[in-house]
Enzyme design. Structure first.
Site, mmCIF file in Angstrom:
data_model
loop_
_atom_site.group_PDB
_atom_site.id
_atom_site.type_symbol
_atom_site.label_atom_id
_atom_site.label_comp_id
_atom_site.label_asym_id
_atom_site.label_seq_id
_atom_site.Cartn_x
_atom_site.Cartn_y
_atom_site.Cartn_z
ATOM 1 N N GLY A 14 -11.047 -27.377 -104.676
ATOM 2 C CA GLY A 14 -11.127 -25.930 -104.450
ATOM 3 C C GLY A 14 -12.538 -25.377 -104.315
ATOM 4 C CG ASN A 16 -14.310 -25.266 -98.450
ATOM 5 O OD1 ASN A 16 -15.263 -24.805 -97.840
ATOM 6 N ND2 ASN A 16 -14.024 -26.564 -98.464
ATOM 7 C CG MET A 88 -5.200 -32.941 -99.480
ATOM 8 S SD MET A 88 -6.419 -33.086 -98.144
ATOM 9 C CE MET A 88 -6.322 -34.837 -97.839
ATOM 10 C CG LEU A 91 1.610 -25.842 -93.790
ATOM 11 C CD1 LEU A 91 0.590 -24.784 -93.385
ATOM 12 C CD2 LEU A 91 2.440 -25.359 -94.971
ATOM 13 C CG ASN A 105 -7.693 -27.311 -91.684
ATOM 14 O OD1 ASN A 105 -7.689 -27.278 -92.926
ATOM 15 N ND2 ASN A 105 -7.859 -28.443 -91.020
ATOM 16 C CG HIS A 107 -11.212 -31.920 -89.927
ATOM 17 N ND1 HIS A 107 -10.172 -32.561 -90.571
ATOM 18 C CD2 HIS A 107 -11.887 -32.881 -89.247
ATOM 19 C CE1 HIS A 107 -10.219 -33.852 -90.280
ATOM 20 N NE2 HIS A 107 -11.243 -34.071 -89.482
ATOM 21 C CG ASP A 143 -7.229 -32.245 -88.371
ATOM 22 O OD1 ASP A 143 -6.991 -31.223 -89.033
ATOM 23 O OD2 ASP A 143 -7.334 -33.370 -88.884
ATOM 24 C CD GLU A 172 -16.156 -28.820 -95.883
ATOM 25 O OE1 GLU A 172 -15.773 -28.478 -97.017
ATOM 26 O OE2 GLU A 172 -15.647 -29.760 -95.255
HETATM 27 C C1 GRF Z 1 -13.196 -30.253 -97.639
HETATM 28 O O1 GRF Z 1 -14.224 -31.162 -97.402
HETATM 29 C C2 GRF Z 1 -12.466 -29.934 -96.360
HETATM 30 O O2 GRF Z 1 -13.228 -30.123 -95.216
HETATM 31 C C3 GRF Z 1 -11.340 -30.939 -96.356
HETATM 32 O O3 GRF Z 1 -10.999 -31.111 -97.698
HETATM 33 C C4 GRF Z 1 -12.126 -30.835 -98.540
HETATM 34 C C5 GRF Z 1 -11.641 -29.877 -99.577
HETATM 35 O O4 GRF Z 1 -12.586 -29.619 -100.514
HETATM 36 N N1 GRF Z 1 -10.259 -30.459 -95.527
HETATM 37 P P1 GRF Z 1 -12.367 -28.467 -101.584
HETATM 38 O O5 GRF Z 1 -10.992 -28.661 -102.207
HETATM 39 O O6 GRF Z 1 -12.499 -27.149 -100.890
HETATM 40 O O7 GRF Z 1 -13.455 -28.708 -102.599
#
Ligand code: GRF
Length: 187
Positions: A14, A16, A88, A91, A105, A107, A143, A172
């Site tokens: 989490g 992000n 992960m 959907l 999303n 990626h 993706d 990110e």
């Molecule tokens: C991120 O690196 C994102 O690009 C990928 O999964 C990771 C999730 O990280 N889809 P977090 O759960 O936000 O720390």
């Protein structure tokens, strides 16, 4: 400025989500994170929802029954943007018909390169000169939706999977908020 209601889907750490919550405290950030959705009751990221008094819902993705309740929740909460941040699960296709152009999303690669899992390993195996991360619209193909924002860095000779992950996730933090600004720039 009236902020749009958003929700963030997570499965794990989490980081992000944490960053988007932080960003959303800025008065000019276009979204307010109203709810968090997780398919994993032990997702560490749920702590950020709890700490910030954001309601969260757990979904059981083992069969498609959850989708009806999830859809109702998103409609009831007037969610206008769905951010998949380390979610992960794939959907069900009907979900995309209901929320067309509203699901994004993040990626950890320069899409269209390295869709799917194990991106860092594949970047190294392929001896890529550059890598990075992408925020894109989500459609029915994995993706593959249109790119909103992408950030790049050069792979160093001594990079390994761990260092690539650190560098990618640092970017990110920048690219996800930037993509959200971009979506609403003209709205
Ligand atoms: C991120 O690196 C994102 O690009 C990928 O999964 C990771 C999730 O990280 N889809 P977090 O759960 O936000 O720390």
């Amino acid at each position: 400025m009236v902020k749009k209601n958003a929700c963030v889907f997570i499965s794990g750490t989490g980081s992000n989500l944490k960053n988007l919550i932080l960003q959303s405290r800025n008065y000019n950030f276009p979204i307010n994170i109203k709810i968090v959705i997780s398919n994993n009751r032990n997702a560490f990221g749920l702590i950020y929802a709890k700490r910030n008094a954001i309601r969260y819902f757990l979904i059981n993705t083992k069969n498609d029954k959850y989708i009806h309740q999830l859809t109702n929740t998103l409609i009831k909460e007037k969610i206008e943007l769905i951010c998949l941040a380390g979610f992960m699960k794939i959907l069900p296709k009907k979900f995309f018909d209901l929320f067309r152009k509203k699901i994004i999303n993040i990626h950890p690669s320069l899409l269209p390169k390295f869709k799917g899992l194990n991106t860092y390993k594949r970047v190294l195996e392929n001896k890529e000169k550059k890598t990075g991360c992408t925020v894109h619209y989500v459609n029915k193909k994995l993706d593959s939706g249109n790119t909103i924002c992408q950030k790049t860095f050069y792979v160093a000779p001594n990079d390994d999977e761990f260092s690539l992950k650190i560098k990618t996730q640092r970017l990110e933090r920048v690219v996800f908020p930037e993509a959200i600004f971009k979506i609403y720039r003209y709205n």
